[in-house]
Design a protein around this motif. Sequence first.
Motif, PDB file in Angstrom:
ATOM      1  N   THR A   1       0.826  -1.201   0.000  1.00  0.00           N
ATOM      2  CA  THR A   1       0.000   0.000   0.000  1.00  0.00           C
ATOM      3  C   THR A   1       0.861   1.253   0.000  1.00  0.00           C
ATOM      4  N   LYS A   2       1.901   1.287   0.826  1.00  0.00           N
ATOM      5  CA  LYS A   2       2.795   2.447   0.867  1.00  0.00           C
ATOM      6  C   LYS A   2       3.555   2.604  -0.446  1.00  0.00           C
TER       7      LYS A   2
ATOM      8  N   ILE B   1       1.177   4.229  -2.995  1.00  0.00           N
ATOM      9  CA  ILE B   1       0.963   5.665  -2.777  1.00  0.00           C
ATOM     10  C   ILE B   1       2.216   6.461  -3.148  1.00  0.00           C
TER      11      ILE B   1
ATOM     12  N   ILE C   1      -7.257   3.911  -5.453  1.00  0.00           N
ATOM     13  CA  ILE C   1      -6.451   4.766  -4.567  1.00  0.00           C
ATOM     14  C   ILE C   1      -7.251   5.184  -3.343  1.00  0.00           C
TER      15      ILE C   1
ATOM     16  N   LYS D   1      -6.274   4.295   0.504  1.00  0.00           N
ATOM     17  CA  LYS D   1      -5.995   5.378   1.462  1.00  0.00           C
ATOM     18  C   LYS D   1      -6.850   5.241   2.718  1.00  0.00           C
TER      19      LYS D   1
ATOM     20  N   MET E   1      -0.954  11.210   2.573  1.00  0.00           N
ATOM     21  CA  MET E   1      -2.105  10.321   2.393  1.00  0.00           C
ATOM     22  C   MET E   1      -2.291   9.333   3.529  1.00  0.00           C
ATOM     23  N   THR E   2      -1.258   9.099   4.317  1.00  0.00           N
ATOM     24  CA  THR E   2      -1.363   8.130   5.411  1.00  0.00           C
ATOM     25  C   THR E   2      -1.545   8.787   6.774  1.00  0.00           C
TER      26      THR E   2
END
Length: 426
Positions: free
Chosen positions: A168-169, A172, A227, A231, A424-425
């Motif tokens: 996921t990271k 992004i 996305i 997120k 975003m995190t």
Amino acid sequence: MIVLIFVGSLLGLMALGMPVAFALIGCGLAMMFYMGITDPQIIIQNMWDGANSFPLLAVPFFMLAGEFMNAGGMTRRIITMAMAWVGHIRGGLGYVAVMAAVIMASLSGSAVADTAALASVLVPLMRNSGYDVNRSCGLIACGGIIAPVIPPSIGMIIFGVAGGVSITKLFIAGIVPGVLMGIAIMVAWRWCIKRDNPRVEPRRSMRERLVETRDAFWALLLPLVIIGGLKFGIFTPTEAAVIAAVYSLFVGLFIYREIKPRDLFRLIYRAAETTAVIMFLVAAAGVSAWLITTADIPQQLAIFVEPFMDSPILLMAILMVLVFIIGTALDFTPTVLILTPVLMPVVKQAGIDPVYFGVLFIMNNALGLVTPPVGTVLNVVCGVAKVPMSGVIRGVLPFLIAQSFVMFLLVAFPQIVLWPLHWMTR
């Protein structure tokens, strides 16, 4: 000595024409013989462990999604929409190619599939409009290699599993570098066509542009769903792949109605063929990865680069040059699978963010797809356009240089890569 055996056996078997997956197993056998390990169960167990990973389920589903998108008309509508907005600009078809490549990269994550789809539609148009065919093919090829960088990326999934990094990271963090790759080749394209006089497409009215955008709405919605879902933690990358496949199938069957029930077996079979190749490579790499760790090869590499450990930027630059050189001789997936277990311990020991390294590592391997002698994406473009490789190599150089510049710019300024991740995190 073990490093020489690892490199020598791998390169030697590949030089003899052995497929990369079998060369990896043969390399593992050579290392086992040298280390005095003769248990064949080690090979079977590590092949099983290498492929037995839940996140790798995303690979077949993203491959399936790519097949459904191309067959269902999503790809064609993206190109048509881009042409409606920028086709009338001088050199407009080149900008159309880049815009479509960036959007398509956010849908499938397969450089080969995206490049083939773009080339089949745009190369005839660019040839008829008076563009230099070799340069046009080079642009489309460099547009296609944005796919492994912008999420969803099959390459990032493989790297994340092999290196133990959050997928996921990685997804992004890959957004900004991928967009910068597109901007870089747009700038290079503008510079390249200064002396050309190609025919431009007629300007479309605002109404026509909006109609084409509305027609492509369902294709444009998918990256926002993926996305956004990642997120807000609605689904994992593996679940995102399933959603992408089901969504693209639904759109192709019931909205655009370009996929017929009789087409499903053929599309699923093609996705399964590609997936089988990738997964066998992953399984074979599990053997060499285990032996690399057992033989402590990363520590030997760490000793070699120890003088640069105090300067992460310089170390990153050296590693990127190394990966770039190897990427000219190996295809994308084998390079990721072979180098990840070797380089990741060094990266962590030097205090470099694994996500940041992963994004640049994948970008670097993507560049290898357009560098001879392997250049898988170059071969795809040449096959579709029916032009000789020598001309396309010359045509791709300005765009390859532009994207390489972006990569080394990100080496010097890692905050550009990590900023979206922090935003975003949070």
